[in-house]
Design an enzyme around this catalytic site. Sequence first.
Site, short mmCIF file in Angstrom:
data_model
loop_
_atom_site.label_atom_id
_atom_site.label_comp_id
_atom_site.label_asym_id
_atom_site.label_seq_id
_atom_site.Cartn_x
_atom_site.Cartn_y
_atom_site.Cartn_z
N ASN A 193 0.83 -1.21 0.00
CA ASN A 193 0.00 0.00 0.00
C ASN A 193 0.87 1.26 0.00
OD1 ASN A 193 -2.30 1.58 -0.02
ND2 ASN A 193 -2.72 1.34 2.17
N ASP A 226 -1.79 -10.07 -4.53
CA ASP A 226 -3.09 -9.66 -4.03
C ASP A 226 -4.12 -9.95 -5.11
OD1 ASP A 226 -5.33 -8.43 -3.06
OD2 ASP A 226 -4.48 -6.41 -2.99
N ASN A 230 -7.36 -9.93 -4.55
CA ASN A 230 -8.57 -9.17 -4.24
C ASN A 230 -9.83 -10.03 -4.26
OD1 ASN A 230 -8.48 -6.34 -3.44
ND2 ASN A 230 -7.32 -5.99 -5.32
#
Length: 260
Positions: free
Chosen positions: A9, A155, A157
């Site tokens: 992030n 990731d 998601n």
Amino acid sequence: MKIISYNVNGIRAAINKGFIDWLKSANPDVVCIQETKAQKEQLDLDVFADAGYTYNYWFSAQKKGYSGVAILSKIEPKHIEYGTGIESMDFEGRNIRADFPASAANGVEVSVMSLYLPSGTNDARLNHKLEYMDMFQDYINTLKKDIPNLVICGDYNICHEEIDIHNPKMKGVSGFLPEEREWIGKFIDNGFTDSFRYLNKDVQEFSWWSYRANSRANNKGWRLDYAMVANPLQENIKRAVILSEAVHSDHCPILLELDK
């Protein structure tokens, strides 16, 4: 081969939170990073080299401060593949792959991909995500013919099963939609092993928590991050864990160890 995958992030923010010292302590051979949110020229690459990752490769989104993936390695790869060659996938910087020689992994050639699948935060992005997923599956089907020993870390998601989310009733939320869960199930059935679930069949652990409502402290999380191992390497899976003590991001890293 010890591999860590981590949606940071924002790599610059993570560095400011102690990411480099943590990386030195964790000491993986290869690191797959997602959501770098930085262009290569915005980074001091010496900090990675000083931590032992002489080989570091970055694939950024065209939009600054958005998306982006990277691979850091102590082992010299024989080839780096930036993106997929599919423009609608690549302009957001979501795929990078490093191919390692047999000498790097106990006599087995291994290719490691860092993947950052889109999130479906609204209808337009959900449609983009679903299109991306279909194109990515086709891309991997072709890629596996030439590169069978593939590890796709990142990731995704998506939570696959009810055990992967703190509240299984959230079936109308992107990340746990029936069509997303069906896709990742088919992706696994099409030749991959979810390494964490392979070794931890009934363990409920998460890799992402919302910043809202004190979610991490209350462990109201989602398992969105996977190290998917192509089935020819399944017997090489030695260890697969979620490193929830790392707190540089709203995600935590996951670790995969492959042995001969």
